[in-house]
Design an enzyme around this catalytic site. Structure first.
Site, mmCIF file in Angstrom:
data_model
loop_
_atom_site.group_PDB
_atom_site.id
_atom_site.type_symbol
_atom_site.label_atom_id
_atom_site.label_comp_id
_atom_site.label_asym_id
_atom_site.label_seq_id
_atom_site.Cartn_x
_atom_site.Cartn_y
_atom_site.Cartn_z
ATOM 1 N N CYS B 79 0.837 -1.202 0.000
ATOM 2 C CA CYS B 79 0.000 0.000 0.000
ATOM 3 C C CYS B 79 0.873 1.254 0.000
ATOM 4 C CB CYS B 79 -0.999 -0.040 1.148
ATOM 5 S SG CYS B 79 -2.387 1.088 0.903
ATOM 6 N N HIS B 181 -3.779 -4.893 -0.290
ATOM 7 C CA HIS B 181 -3.255 -5.438 0.968
ATOM 8 C C HIS B 181 -3.251 -6.971 0.912
ATOM 9 C CE1 HIS B 181 -3.033 -1.825 3.536
ATOM 10 N NE2 HIS B 181 -3.935 -1.359 2.695
ATOM 11 N N GLU B 183 -2.232 -8.951 3.069
ATOM 12 C CA GLU B 183 -2.575 -9.472 4.399
ATOM 13 C C GLU B 183 -4.070 -9.407 4.672
ATOM 14 O OE1 GLU B 183 -1.434 -6.527 3.741
ATOM 15 O OE2 GLU B 183 -1.988 -5.043 5.257
#
Lengths: 255, 202
Positions: B79, B181, B183
């Site tokens: 990001c 993202h 994650e």
């Protein structure tokens, strides 16, 4: 193409999920992480934790839940309930939440929206609004305190103001539809989608998969908040996604 | 062991959790010695471009990151951590980035809702090992208002937002950047981190 989001909402009290949850097949009954992980596996697009006690003493419990959620979930996590100050935003974000949803405090002090957006970014500031149609049908009023108090604010004016102050998203609950299981409030959602350019999450009234199809087909909302439909195992997130696909609604395809 | 650079730009719990899930030991640190020993570097980040660069400078991280980049250590920016890999950013004010990847980062001045927030499909333009487990049209979670403009040779995947092609994944040799993202991108993100783990361990 950006997909429509399906977002399970978990009401949490004293560290446990409450309000009509049918815990079939879960090891740890009432554990918000356990339930959120189940929805994660089913491909929910986000999860919302709503702290419905939100008393000062419970902050420690909530902090722990957010920290566990952030490290164990593979999807974004939004947290709301009892947010009063910039410090509340800070604590929740530092615990690992991606977004913070604020309701009454923004009405008492609209500058909180701007301060939070400036400090943490617009993407994490979600404005939660509870609204109800005026008796003369001329529009909608904004309510606080769980719908007990009419603020006298006009919904459309308030939502526009929130956007101009830096809100990144609106979580709009129709009090007329909430609890009816008769479908989302299409008219109100359309009015708000027309008024602002930020994403809108529809909430209140979902009683079936068809209601979710309807809200995506008949309004321009970006996401649908779902509670009891999932909690009572009447449908899985997967069921909703599959039905959306059949209707040509663009939803997330892959885990 | 990899290091997740700690430079005060948002919480790191999800990033730490994601690496734990793929079984890659990750230490959160800004200590030069730790960074030097790490087999891979992750540059996370939520916030603004100028703040991120200011913090990297404040903690004297620019030189060590540059040295590690030159040494060929795999670096993954996520990001905002991806955006500062570029030469310049125009968020708030014109700011110099790390310059690890040619290009700049500008506001998405487009006729769509901003921030670009939610799940969107990856379109692969360049089949790099980082996407070896990912398929065309797999969805990833995005949330951003600024986007990177880079050379075709550095573009690995993009996503469509309205009529705009949004830079999603970039690579310049050992330096990789994800606008989305990983994650928070379910199994798709998991697979990307697994591929990064293989780069680190090989």
């Amino acid at each position: 193409m950006l997909t429509k989001r399906i977002i399970p909402c978990l009401d949490i009290k004293d560290g446990k999920v409450v309000k009509g949850v049918n815990f079939v097949g879960l090891k740890d009954v009432g554990d918000p992480i356990e339930l959120a992980k189940k929805y994660d596996v089913q491909c929910a697009d986000e999860v919302v934790f709503l702290d419905i006690t939100a008393s000062y003493e419970d902050r420690g419990i909530m902090k722990d839940i957010i920290e566990r959620g952030a490290s164990e979930l593979t999807i974004p996590l939004a947290v709301g309930g009892g947010i009063r100050t910039l410090d509340d935003f800070r604590m929740i974000l530092a615990s690992g939440a991606d977004k913070v949803s604020v309701n009454s405090a923004a009405i008492v002090n609209p500058q909180l929206i701007k301060e939070a957006a400036d400090e943490f970014g617009v993407q994490c500031v979600v404005i939660a609004i509870d609204a109800k149609k005026r008796e003369d049908q001329s529009g909608w009023d904004v309510y606080v305190k769980g719908g007990r108090e009419n603020t006298g604010l006009d919904l459309i004016e308030w939502v526009k103001k929130c956007e101009s102050l830096g809100a990144g998203e609106v979580l709009l609950t129709s009090m007329d539809a909430d609890g009816t299981k008769a479908g989302y409030d299409i008219e109100m959602l359309n009015a708000v989608c027309k008024a602002v350019d930020i994403p809108v999450i529809a909430s209140g009234g979902c009683g079936s998969i068809q209601d979710i199809i309807d809200v995506f087909e008949k309004t321009n909302v970006d996401a649908a908040l779902v509670a009891s439909l999932f909690h009572f195992n009447e449908a899985t997130v997967e069921d909703v996604r599959n039905e959306c696909k059949k209707h040509g609604i663009n939803v997330r395809r892959t885990r | 062991m990899i290091v997740i650079i700690d430079y005060n730009v948002g919480n790191l719990k999800s990033v730490v959790g994601a690496f734990k899930r793929i079984g890659l030991e990750a230490v959160v640190s800004r200590d030069e010695k730790v960074i030097k020993e790490a087999k891979g570097i992750v540059l996370p980040g939520v916030g603004t471009f100028p703040t991120a660069m200011k913090n990297l400078e404040k903690y004297h991280l620019v030189d060590i990151l540059t040295e590690r980049k030159e040494a060929g250590i795999p670096i993954l920016g996520i990001c905002l951590g991806m955006q500062i890999l570029f030469e310049k950013g125009y968020e708030v004010k014109e700011t110099k980035g790390l310059g690890f990847i040619p290009g700049s980062v500008r506001y998405m001045d487009i006729d769509e809702k901003i921030p670009h927030m939610g799940w969107n499909q990856l379109h692969i333009t360049n089949h790099q090992p980082i996407l070896k487990y990912v398929h065309e049209n797999d969805d990833a979670y995005f949330v951003h208002s600024y986007m990177a403009h880079c050379k075709d040779e550095n573009l690995v995947a993009y996503t469509d937002y309205g009529t705009t092609k949004v830079t999603a994944l970039v690579q310049n040799k050992n330096v990789i950047g994800c606008q989305f993202h990983p994650e928070k991108s379910g199994m798709v993100g998991h697979k990307i981190l697994l591929a990064f783990k293989e780069m680190v361990e090989c």
